[in-house]
Design a protein around this motif. Structure first.
Motif, short mmCIF file in Angstrom:
data_model
loop_
_atom_site.label_atom_id
_atom_site.label_comp_id
_atom_site.label_asym_id
_atom_site.label_seq_id
_atom_site.Cartn_x
_atom_site.Cartn_y
_atom_site.Cartn_z
N ILE A 135 0.81 -1.22 0.00
CA ILE A 135 0.00 0.00 0.00
C ILE A 135 0.85 1.27 0.00
O ILE A 135 0.45 2.30 -0.52
N ASP A 136 2.04 1.20 0.56
CA ASP A 136 2.92 2.37 0.68
C ASP A 136 3.66 2.61 -0.63
O ASP A 136 4.37 1.73 -1.13
N ASN A 158 -4.27 -1.51 -1.38
CA ASN A 158 -4.68 -2.06 -0.10
C ASN A 158 -4.96 -3.54 -0.35
O ASN A 158 -5.78 -3.88 -1.21
N GLU A 208 -8.72 -4.76 -0.20
CA GLU A 208 -9.50 -4.33 -1.36
C GLU A 208 -9.10 -5.11 -2.60
O GLU A 208 -9.95 -5.52 -3.39
N TRP A 209 -7.80 -5.33 -2.78
CA TRP A 209 -7.33 -6.08 -3.94
C TRP A 209 -7.84 -7.53 -3.88
O TRP A 209 -8.33 -8.06 -4.87
#
Length: 117
Positions: free
Chosen positions: A68-69, A90, A93-94
């Motif tokens: 995510i970063d 994220n 979500e993925w």
């Protein structure tokens, strides 16, 4: 560990530990590998698994790293030259939108464990 790491409570698997874990994880494995690293960070753990697979002449069907970063995802992109797919997203979500083949090796840098499916 940098100040940025401390403020985000990020702790990365040291390369020597990642290498040891990868050797254990792939011990006795003959299957083609489909790797998923849900919290890839800079990609050290996934890189160790790819190295260990290469040492054992195991084929790697795919290596998917989710981070995510943005800064860490950019670091992990160095593995794209080895065929890895680095996705800046994220993981939850993925994963809820992923309809692909099941993965055979799951890495979770977030909780510090690796499992074989």
């Amino acid at each position: 560990m940098t100040e940025r790491d401390l403020t985000r409570t990020q702790v990365f698997t040291p390369p020597a530990v990642a290498s040891f874990a990868a050797r254990l994880l792939l011990q006795g494995s003959a299957d083609p590998i489909r790797l998923l690293d849900a919290g890839a960070g800079p990609g050290w753990l996934a890189e160790a698994v790819l190295d260990s697979a290469q040492e054992r002449a195991l084929s790697v069907d795919s290596a998917t790293l989710i981070e995510i970063d943005h800064v860490l995802a950019e670091d992990a992109r160095s593995l794209e030259r080895r065929g890895a797919n680095v996705i800046e997203a994220n993981f939850i979500e993925w994963a809820t939108s992923h309809n692909g083949e099941p993965f055979r090796v799951h890495l979770s840098s977030v909780v510090g464990e690796a499992t074989r499916a």
